[in-house]
Design a protein around this motif. Structure first.
Motif, PDB file in Angstrom:
ATOM      1  N   THR A 100      14.735  38.273  28.753  1.00  0.00           N
ATOM      2  CA  THR A 100      13.692  38.280  29.779  1.00  0.00           C
ATOM      3  C   THR A 100      12.371  37.853  29.162  1.00  0.00           C
ATOM      4  O   THR A 100      11.989  38.339  28.103  1.00  0.00           O
ATOM      5  N   GLN A 115      21.295  42.619  35.037  1.00  0.00           N
ATOM      6  CA  GLN A 115      21.985  42.160  33.845  1.00  0.00           C
ATOM      7  C   GLN A 115      22.600  40.802  34.107  1.00  0.00           C
ATOM      8  O   GLN A 115      23.041  40.510  35.219  1.00  0.00           O
ATOM      9  N   TYR A 172      17.005  38.288  21.369  1.00  0.00           N
ATOM     10  CA  TYR A 172      17.825  38.054  22.544  1.00  0.00           C
ATOM     11  C   TYR A 172      18.699  39.273  22.823  1.00  0.00           C
ATOM     12  O   TYR A 172      19.232  39.898  21.898  1.00  0.00           O
ATOM     13  N   ARG A 176      22.367  37.369  37.529  1.00  0.00           N
ATOM     14  CA  ARG A 176      20.934  37.209  37.778  1.00  0.00           C
ATOM     15  C   ARG A 176      20.611  35.718  37.731  1.00  0.00           C
ATOM     16  O   ARG A 176      21.294  34.953  37.072  1.00  0.00           O
ATOM     17  N   TYR A 180      21.072  39.188  25.651  1.00  0.00           N
ATOM     18  CA  TYR A 180      22.284  38.798  26.377  1.00  0.00           C
ATOM     19  C   TYR A 180      22.923  37.618  25.649  1.00  0.00           C
ATOM     20  O   TYR A 180      22.235  36.643  25.320  1.00  0.00           O
ATOM     21  N   SER A 197      14.112  33.863  35.112  1.00  0.00           N
ATOM     22  CA  SER A 197      13.330  34.928  34.476  1.00  0.00           C
ATOM     23  C   SER A 197      13.565  35.006  32.975  1.00  0.00           C
ATOM     24  O   SER A 197      12.968  35.843  32.301  1.00  0.00           O
ATOM     25  N   TYR A 198      14.424  34.139  32.446  1.00  0.00           N
ATOM     26  CA  TYR A 198      14.885  34.262  31.075  1.00  0.00           C
ATOM     27  C   TYR A 198      14.532  33.046  30.221  1.00  0.00           C
ATOM     28  O   TYR A 198      14.752  31.906  30.632  1.00  0.00           O
ATOM     29  N   ARG A 232      11.364  29.677  29.765  1.00  0.00           N
ATOM     30  CA  ARG A 232      11.806  30.041  31.102  1.00  0.00           C
ATOM     31  C   ARG A 232      11.583  28.906  32.088  1.00  0.00           C
ATOM     32  O   ARG A 232      12.422  28.644  32.948  1.00  0.00           O
ATOM     33  N   ARG A 263       8.306  37.257  29.972  1.00  0.00           N
ATOM     34  CA  ARG A 263       7.203  37.420  30.908  1.00  0.00           C
ATOM     35  C   ARG A 263       6.341  36.167  30.975  1.00  0.00           C
ATOM     36  O   ARG A 263       5.730  35.872  32.010  1.00  0.00           O
TER      37      ARG A 263
END
Length: 127
Positions: free
Chosen positions: A100, A1, A114, A27, A116, A31-32, A53, A102
């Motif tokens: 996150t 998180q 989103y 983190r 976060y 990755s985001y 990202r 990919r």
């Protein structure tokens, strides 16, 4: 998180500039996909700018194009928003957000994608 904390807001005259920062902890940000949104009193949360990202792809709301620049420094775990030529209509609480991703080149501009969010920083532009 990941936890996000915005800073850099304040009161500025029309035509002035501000630089908003979003510091991440928990983190690493690489990755985001990330974005900036804003919400004025009595209005819905609006998209401002988003960045992939990798940092190589960006997207801006029409109201931000040519005036705002989104960037990121994954090594410093920081997202930035440089705002120039500010207008009274830019007055709002500004939020950074992360999700996150990919795909390294994905740019996400829908707030509901989103998961976060920071607590927001107030930007006020006087005429």
């Amino acid at each position: 998180q990941v936890q996000l904390v915005e800073s850099g807001g304040g009161l500025v005259q029309a035509g002035g500039s501000l630089r908003l920062s979003c510091a991440a902890s928990g983190r690493t940000l690489n990755s985001y996909a990330m974005g900036w949104f804003r919400q004025a009193p009595g209005k819905e949360r609006d998209f401002v700018a988003a960045i992939s990202r990798s940092g190589g792809n960006t997207n801006y709301a029409d109201s931000a194009k040519g005036r705002f620049t989104i960037s990121r420094d994954n090594a410093k775990n920081t997202l930035l928003l440089q705002m120039n030529s500010l207008k009274p209509d830019d007055t709002a609480v500004y939020y950074c957000a992360a999700v996150t991703a990919r795909i390294a080149t994905s740019v996400i501009f829908n707030w509901y994608q989103y998961n976060y969010w920071g607590q927001g920083t107030q930007v006020a532009v006087s005429s």
